[in-house]
Write a protein that holds these residues in place. Structure first.
Motif, mmCIF file in Angstrom:
data_model
loop_
_atom_site.group_PDB
_atom_site.id
_atom_site.type_symbol
_atom_site.label_atom_id
_atom_site.label_comp_id
_atom_site.label_asym_id
_atom_site.label_seq_id
_atom_site.Cartn_x
_atom_site.Cartn_y
_atom_site.Cartn_z
ATOM 1 N N TYR A 14 0.832 -1.202 0.000
ATOM 2 C CA TYR A 14 0.000 0.000 0.000
ATOM 3 C C TYR A 14 0.871 1.258 0.000
ATOM 4 O O TYR A 14 0.646 2.190 -0.769
ATOM 5 N N LEU A 15 1.880 1.284 0.867
ATOM 6 C CA LEU A 15 2.772 2.450 0.924
ATOM 7 C C LEU A 15 3.535 2.628 -0.383
ATOM 8 O O LEU A 15 3.743 3.756 -0.833
ATOM 9 N N ALA A 16 3.941 1.531 -0.995
ATOM 10 C CA ALA A 16 4.654 1.626 -2.275
ATOM 11 C C ALA A 16 3.757 2.227 -3.350
ATOM 12 O O ALA A 16 4.232 2.934 -4.241
ATOM 13 N N GLU A 17 2.455 1.966 -3.252
ATOM 14 C CA GLU A 17 1.503 2.526 -4.207
ATOM 15 C C GLU A 17 1.209 4.000 -3.943
ATOM 16 O O GLU A 17 0.465 4.623 -4.682
ATOM 17 N N HIS A 18 1.809 4.541 -2.889
ATOM 18 C CA HIS A 18 1.635 5.938 -2.506
ATOM 19 C C HIS A 18 3.000 6.613 -2.340
ATOM 20 O O HIS A 18 3.207 7.385 -1.414
#
Length: 116
Positions: free
Chosen positions: A30-34
């Protein structure tokens, strides 16, 4: 220790979010997608607007504020993804984990664990 955004962007194209079976596995994805700061800021704005709308719903006993909160929150997030991050929101494949990730990232941004 909470995962950080640094070093996770390379995982974005190799991970299928449906293959992640726990939120603990999902959150680094999720963080990588942000990874784009503008995308994170749009999420922060959307979450803040959503909370304000919930407060308005409670204060006025008008449930339409909940609808306004959901629409404004997701609109900001999707603008962040399509306009800045150039990816599809994870909510399309993992809606519950994505919703949870929004609030964990929001908290982590307030605490300084995830940068604005």
């Amino acid at each position: 220790m909470q995962p950080t955004i640094d070093g996770l962007a390379s995982d974005r194209t190799t991970v299928d979010p449906k293959a992640l079976h726990s939120f603990a596995e999902f959150y680094p994805f999720y963080l990588a997608e942000h990874s784009n700061p503008s995308c994170r800021r749009m999420h922060f704005l959307g979450s803040s607007l959503g909370l304000l709308c919930v407060a308005a719903a409670v204060a006025t006993w008008n449930p339409w504020w909940i609808v306004v909160g959901l629409v404004s929150g997701y609109a900001c997030a999707w603008i962040g993804h399509f306009g800045f991050e150039k990816n599809k929101p994870a909510s399309f494949k993992r809606p519950l984990y994505s919703f949870m990730g929004d609030w964990v990232m929001y908290k982590d941004m307030w605490l300084g664990k995830v940068s604005f």
